[in-house]
Write a protein that holds these residues in place. Structure first.
Motif, mmCIF file in Angstrom:
data_model
loop_
_atom_site.group_PDB
_atom_site.id
_atom_site.type_symbol
_atom_site.label_atom_id
_atom_site.label_comp_id
_atom_site.label_asym_id
_atom_site.label_seq_id
_atom_site.Cartn_x
_atom_site.Cartn_y
_atom_site.Cartn_z
ATOM 1 N N THR A 16 0.838 -1.192 0.000
ATOM 2 C CA THR A 16 0.000 0.000 0.000
ATOM 3 C C THR A 16 0.876 1.247 0.000
ATOM 4 O OG1 THR A 16 -0.125 0.080 2.426
ATOM 5 C CG2 THR A 16 -1.856 -1.162 1.277
ATOM 6 N N TYR A 18 0.220 5.467 0.811
ATOM 7 C CA TYR A 18 -0.773 6.415 1.320
ATOM 8 C C TYR A 18 -0.052 7.554 2.028
ATOM 9 C CZ TYR A 18 0.376 3.765 5.473
ATOM 10 O OH TYR A 18 1.072 3.157 6.481
ATOM 11 N N TYR A 23 -6.632 5.837 6.070
ATOM 12 C CA TYR A 23 -7.042 5.047 4.898
ATOM 13 C C TYR A 23 -6.419 3.654 4.955
ATOM 14 C CZ TYR A 23 -9.216 9.153 2.947
ATOM 15 O OH TYR A 23 -10.037 10.234 2.757
ATOM 16 N N THR A 84 -9.290 -4.818 -5.244
ATOM 17 C CA THR A 84 -8.525 -3.729 -4.633
ATOM 18 C C THR A 84 -8.681 -2.433 -5.422
ATOM 19 O OG1 THR A 84 -6.453 -4.396 -5.726
ATOM 20 C CG2 THR A 84 -6.858 -5.255 -3.498
ATOM 21 N N ASN A 85 -8.823 -2.531 -6.731
ATOM 22 C CA ASN A 85 -9.093 -1.325 -7.524
ATOM 23 C C ASN A 85 -10.422 -0.698 -7.120
ATOM 24 O OD1 ASN A 85 -6.725 -1.642 -8.918
ATOM 25 N ND2 ASN A 85 -7.672 -2.185 -10.861
ATOM 26 N N GLU A 88 -9.967 1.102 -3.839
ATOM 27 C CA GLU A 88 -9.282 2.384 -4.088
ATOM 28 C C GLU A 88 -10.269 3.431 -4.583
ATOM 29 O OE1 GLU A 88 -4.873 0.833 -5.576
ATOM 30 O OE2 GLU A 88 -6.268 1.671 -7.029
ATOM 31 N N GLU A 89 -11.095 3.029 -5.539
ATOM 32 C CA GLU A 89 -12.067 3.959 -6.115
ATOM 33 C C GLU A 89 -13.086 4.415 -5.068
ATOM 34 O OE1 GLU A 89 -15.292 4.080 -9.743
ATOM 35 O OE2 GLU A 89 -13.646 2.648 -9.839
ATOM 36 N N SER A 92 -11.678 7.046 -2.870
ATOM 37 C CA SER A 92 -11.147 8.219 -3.574
ATOM 38 C C SER A 92 -11.941 9.470 -3.221
ATOM 39 C CB SER A 92 -11.185 7.999 -5.083
ATOM 40 O OG SER A 92 -10.299 6.982 -5.458
ATOM 41 N N ARG A 97 -7.149 9.015 -5.813
ATOM 42 C CA ARG A 97 -7.038 7.976 -4.794
ATOM 43 C C ARG A 97 -6.414 8.539 -3.517
ATOM 44 N NH1 ARG A 97 -3.688 3.468 -7.854
ATOM 45 N NH2 ARG A 97 -2.600 5.361 -8.470
ATOM 46 N N ASN A 100 -3.174 3.620 -2.534
ATOM 47 C CA ASN A 100 -2.874 2.725 -3.649
ATOM 48 C C ASN A 100 -2.693 1.341 -3.048
ATOM 49 O OD1 ASN A 100 -1.614 1.201 -5.627
ATOM 50 N ND2 ASN A 100 -0.222 2.810 -6.267
#
Length: 171
Positions: A16, A18, A23, A84-85, A88-89, A92, A97, A100
């Motif tokens: 990750t 950040y 988060y 995981t995408n 992230e979205e 956001s 984001r 990640n």
């Protein structure tokens, strides 16, 4: 004719990136609910290898790895990357984001990362996802390739994967 080989024991991990630790905490708890217990969580690692994520995530950027306790079938990596995408979205703000999340898996012989981006060293594994072998285990340690990300190529991260490998050997 040689018969196919069984799959090596495979351990899921996520890397990750950040700026805001809250988060990461949210994502860690969510992923524990999805993938089970955590075998190893790295300490926070200062990410200073690139400015690529600076505008999106803020600065300074922290890198943290989570290695899960349960073995996985490597064929599920595309589904995990899509999941995981979506996380992230969901987290956001204004199209940027806040974290990640890069999943991958490790075996006793290699570390594999999932990506949505194609490139010469990546192989398509389905559902719009590509994979790359980013570290290989040679002579008692993980070694980088030509295209290995700089932080993965560094001693800190390679040693961390060496420690995770010890956990994998016990599974």
């Amino acid at each position: 004719m040689k018969r196919s080989s069984p799959v090596e024991p495979t351990l899921l991990f996520v890397g990750t990136l950040y700026h805001n630790k809250e988060y990461f905490i949210t994502v860690r708890e969510r992923l524990k609910g999805l993938f089970g217990g955590i075998a190893i969580e790295s300490p926070d690692i200062n990410y200073s290898h690139s400015d690529y994520y600076r505008d999106e995530l803020g600065w300074p950027i922290i890198r943290t790895f989570i290695f899960f306790s349960n073995k996985i079938d490597p064929l599920v990596l595309p589904d995990i990357k899509l999941l995981t995408n979506s996380i992230e979205e969901e987290l956001s703000t204004c199209g940027k984001r806040n974290i990640n999340i890069d999943p991958g898996y490790m075996t006793l012989s290699k570390v594999v990362l999932a990506s949505t981006k194609n490139y010469s060293h990546r192989i398509y594994i389905g559902k719009g996802i590509f994979a790359e072998v980013t570290l290989v285990h040679v002579k008692g340690e993980y070694q980088p390739h030509l295209f290995t990300y700089k932080d993965y190529a560094g001693t800190t991260v390679r040693n961390l994967f060496g420690e995770a490998r010890k956990s994998l050997k016990k599974l």
